[in-house]
Design a protein around this motif. Sequence first.
Motif, PDB file in Angstrom:
ATOM      1  N   LEU A 126       0.825  -1.210   0.000  1.00 16.69           N
ATOM      2  CA  LEU A 126       0.000   0.000   0.000  1.00 16.69           C
ATOM      3  C   LEU A 126       0.858   1.257   0.000  1.00 16.69           C
ATOM      4  N   ALA A 127       1.919   1.255   0.803  1.00 13.42           N
ATOM      5  CA  ALA A 127       2.802   2.420   0.835  1.00 13.42           C
ATOM      6  C   ALA A 127       3.391   2.697  -0.547  1.00 13.42           C
ATOM      7  N   GLY A 128       3.660   1.637  -1.300  1.00 12.13           N
ATOM      8  CA  GLY A 128       4.199   1.815  -2.631  1.00 12.13           C
ATOM      9  C   GLY A 128       3.190   2.310  -3.648  1.00 12.13           C
ATOM     10  N   TYR A 129       1.899   2.238  -3.327  1.00 13.06           N
ATOM     11  CA  TYR A 129       0.855   2.695  -4.248  1.00 13.06           C
ATOM     12  C   TYR A 129       0.587   4.198  -4.134  1.00 13.06           C
ATOM     13  N   ILE A 130       1.008   4.811  -3.041  1.00 14.32           N
ATOM     14  CA  ILE A 130       0.578   6.184  -2.749  1.00 14.32           C
ATOM     15  C   ILE A 130       1.003   7.149  -3.838  1.00 14.32           C
ATOM     16  N   GLU A 131       2.234   7.073  -4.272  1.00 10.43           N
ATOM     17  CA  GLU A 131       2.728   8.026  -5.264  1.00 10.43           C
ATOM     18  C   GLU A 131       1.909   7.959  -6.552  1.00 10.43           C
ATOM     19  N   THR A 132       1.607   6.744  -7.007  1.00 13.92           N
ATOM     20  CA  THR A 132       0.821   6.585  -8.235  1.00 13.92           C
ATOM     21  C   THR A 132      -0.601   7.097  -8.047  1.00 13.92           C
ATOM     22  N   MET A 133      -1.247   6.702  -6.949  1.00 15.71           N
ATOM     23  CA  MET A 133      -2.593   7.195  -6.673  1.00 15.71           C
ATOM     24  C   MET A 133      -2.624   8.717  -6.660  1.00 15.71           C
ATOM     25  N   ASP A 134      -1.645   9.315  -5.984  1.00 18.85           N
ATOM     26  CA  ASP A 134      -1.606  10.766  -5.820  1.00 18.85           C
ATOM     27  C   ASP A 134      -1.403  11.459  -7.168  1.00 18.85           C
ATOM     28  N   ALA A 135      -0.484  10.945  -7.968  1.00 19.61           N
ATOM     29  CA  ALA A 135      -0.195  11.584  -9.257  1.00 19.61           C
ATOM     30  C   ALA A 135      -1.398  11.529 -10.193  1.00 19.61           C
ATOM     31  N   ILE A 136      -2.043  10.373 -10.280  1.00 17.02           N
ATOM     32  CA  ILE A 136      -3.217  10.258 -11.152  1.00 17.02           C
ATOM     33  C   ILE A 136      -4.342  11.147 -10.651  1.00 17.02           C
ATOM     34  N   PRO A 297       1.998  19.082   6.910  1.00 22.40           N
ATOM     35  CA  PRO A 297       3.154  19.887   6.486  1.00 22.40           C
ATOM     36  C   PRO A 297       3.002  20.350   5.043  1.00 22.40           C
ATOM     37  N   ASP A 298       3.361  21.586   4.773  1.00 22.01           N
ATOM     38  CA  ASP A 298       3.253  22.133   3.424  1.00 22.01           C
ATOM     39  C   ASP A 298       4.147  21.364   2.461  1.00 22.01           C
ATOM     40  N   ASP A 299       3.575  20.973   1.332  1.00 27.11           N
ATOM     41  CA  ASP A 299       4.306  20.341   0.231  1.00 27.11           C
ATOM     42  C   ASP A 299       4.954  19.004   0.604  1.00 27.11           C
ATOM     43  N   ALA A 300       4.645  18.460   1.771  1.00 25.65           N
ATOM     44  CA  ALA A 300       5.196  17.160   2.143  1.00 25.65           C
ATOM     45  C   ALA A 300       4.416  16.060   1.427  1.00 25.65           C
ATOM     46  N   PRO A 301       5.088  15.031   0.936  1.00 30.36           N
ATOM     47  CA  PRO A 301       4.356  13.948   0.262  1.00 30.36           C
ATOM     48  C   PRO A 301       3.464  13.208   1.252  1.00 30.36           C
ATOM     49  N   LEU A 302       2.368  12.708   0.745  1.00 32.20           N
ATOM     50  CA  LEU A 302       1.476  11.925   1.594  1.00 32.20           C
ATOM     51  C   LEU A 302       2.122  10.575   1.910  1.00 32.20           C
ATOM     52  N   THR A 303       1.916  10.132   3.127  1.00 32.62           N
ATOM     53  CA  THR A 303       2.412   8.834   3.566  1.00 32.62           C
ATOM     54  C   THR A 303       1.324   8.125   4.356  1.00 32.62           C
ATOM     55  N   LEU A 304       1.511   6.824   4.604  1.00 32.31           N
ATOM     56  CA  LEU A 304       0.559   6.113   5.458  1.00 32.31           C
ATOM     57  C   LEU A 304       0.470   6.771   6.822  1.00 32.31           C
ATOM     58  N   GLU A 305       1.607   7.225   7.342  1.00 36.71           N
ATOM     59  CA  GLU A 305       1.625   7.824   8.677  1.00 36.71           C
ATOM     60  C   GLU A 305       0.893   9.165   8.701  1.00 36.71           C
ATOM     61  N   GLN A 308      -2.845   8.631   8.492  1.00 38.61           N
ATOM     62  CA  GLN A 308      -3.406   8.096   9.721  1.00 38.61           C
ATOM     63  C   GLN A 308      -3.669   9.177  10.758  1.00 38.61           C
ATOM     64  N   GLN A 309      -2.987  10.302  10.656  1.00 35.40           N
ATOM     65  CA  GLN A 309      -3.182  11.398  11.598  1.00 35.40           C
ATOM     66  C   GLN A 309      -4.482  12.168  11.353  1.00 35.40           C
ATOM     67  N   LEU A 310      -5.117  11.949  10.214  1.00 33.54           N
ATOM     68  CA  LEU A 310      -6.333  12.684   9.846  1.00 33.54           C
ATOM     69  C   LEU A 310      -7.543  11.972  10.438  1.00 33.54           C
ATOM     70  N   THR A 311      -7.718  12.130  11.744  1.00 35.65           N
ATOM     71  CA  THR A 311      -8.755  11.373  12.455  1.00 35.65           C
ATOM     72  C   THR A 311     -10.161  11.830  12.083  1.00 35.65           C
ATOM     73  N   GLU A 408      -7.109   4.862  -0.991  1.00 36.30           N
ATOM     74  CA  GLU A 408      -7.425   5.673  -2.165  1.00 36.30           C
ATOM     75  C   GLU A 408      -8.474   6.734  -1.830  1.00 36.30           C
ATOM     76  N   MET A 409      -9.474   6.382  -1.035  1.00 34.41           N
ATOM     77  CA  MET A 409     -10.480   7.371  -0.643  1.00 34.41           C
ATOM     78  C   MET A 409      -9.839   8.538   0.103  1.00 34.41           C
ATOM     79  N   LYS A 410      -8.911   8.245   0.996  1.00 31.22           N
ATOM     80  CA  LYS A 410      -8.266   9.323   1.760  1.00 31.22           C
ATOM     81  C   LYS A 410      -7.439  10.223   0.857  1.00 31.22           C
ATOM     82  N   ILE A 411      -6.685   9.635  -0.057  1.00 32.28           N
ATOM     83  CA  ILE A 411      -5.851  10.449  -0.946  1.00 32.28           C
ATOM     84  C   ILE A 411      -6.711  11.351  -1.824  1.00 32.28           C
ATOM     85  N   VAL A 412      -7.753  10.789  -2.419  1.00 32.06           N
ATOM     86  CA  VAL A 412      -8.626  11.604  -3.265  1.00 32.06           C
ATOM     87  C   VAL A 412      -9.306  12.690  -2.433  1.00 32.06           C
ATOM     88  N   ALA A 413      -9.790  12.342  -1.248  1.00 30.97           N
ATOM     89  CA  ALA A 413     -10.455  13.325  -0.397  1.00 30.97           C
ATOM     90  C   ALA A 413      -9.515  14.465  -0.028  1.00 30.97           C
TER      91      ALA A 413
END
Length: 455
Positions: A126-136, A297-305, A308-311, A408-413
């Motif tokens: 899943l961690a490896g999918y984030i960059e692709t999900m985010d870019a698309i 954080p501004d301009d920081a890439p999204l990560t699983l961690e 997870q902080q977005l409660t 994917e829902m979190k990244i799109v949201a």
Amino acid sequence: MPIEPLPLTARFMNTTTSAASLPPGTLGLPFIGETLAFLRDRNFARDRAARYGPIFKTHLLGRPTVFVCSEEGCRFVLANESKYFVVSWPPSTRKLLGSLSLALQTGGVHYQRRRILAQAFQPRALAGYIETMDAICCSFIERWLQVRSLAWYPELRQLTFDIACKLFVGMDSGSHNELGEQFELWCQGLFTLPLNFPWTRFGRARRNRDWLLQQLEEIIRKRQESDDPGDDALGLLVRSRDEDGSQLGLDELKDQVLLLLFAGHETLTSSLVSFCLLVGQHPDVRDRLLAELDRLPDDAPLTLESLQQLTYLEQVLQEVMRCIPPVGGGFRTVIQECELDGYRLPEGWGVIYQIAQLHMNPDRYPDPDRFDPDRFAPGSDNPSQTYSYAPFGGGLRECLGKEFARLEMKIVAVRVLQACDWTITPDQDLSLVVIPSPRPRDGLRVVMRDRRSAG
């Protein structure tokens, strides 16, 4: 998340008695029963549960079927997989998914195939999918902001299909070629009467399936012939071995990949459009989400961690799937006659455990029609720990891609909230079409504004 056990009481007997009667309800018309009403009426289960109670009989898609709408009843069905119940699907769905699909496999074969596919949904993957999900996702958002006025549902379908194609089979822009067009037509036949004529949705979908399998065969053969089949879901399947040490056959690989594309696309799109609809209708919820996102954080890439902080976002997504679950229920067949709440469930009958009705239980959810993410606030009596909350099913067949969908829902949201202000246009029909998964009838037409450039 662990689900608290519910004790089997005397009301849920494992064998029948001579006094047990069939559940109340009607079997409807000969052959078709109440199938047409089921396919067309979003409130089919709610209206009949109000009339007959949480367990009732009907006749759907060619056979008598019992609806189970109570928390305890759903727990009984899910806890007795392979003992009293086995997974089942309507005839049209079985034929279009294919007999070798994980969705139709049972017993040891299902368990072994599930273990193979689960590798594609582990945290490291899943961690490896984030960059692709985010870019698309970001590329779609930029186009939406240029267009400004659009129907959002078909756009979200293209987004999720592009992500699924890239991450599962390594294909770019899957929605913008013939594969995407044929796949959409195939989806339209999944939950229909299995009338195999050229002019029916099912008949057209059978032809679309044949075309899709030909395309998937070409992709699979190239992977099989490569020294490196890849680390995506298809690569895992190509490298895998069954119980006797042999590779999975070509026909099974095609069915499994087709299922992955469907599972990573159809219900996920439904949940995303429901999020956009409900958040767009509740500006106070949107304001709280934006306040939470301001802490990233501004301009920081999204990560699983960081995700997870977005409660509060987690609470909102849970409430979205409570109000509009992406899957209305699960299909089962009774393989050994049993008794549920004093009613006899005959062998061979269908059973549907009804997720949408579970989520409207006023005992678990006071004022259940109200959109209230604070139901899932940390420290509350969180209903997601019980069988009253089951957007991904439960038991041995809980959705394998649950964490993929949540990611994917979190990244799109996050990206939509950061970049877009949207207004739902008036004078459109926002009532939900529910087959095969819920979406606004007019596609959720919106007008967008780039909030990043707002002065």
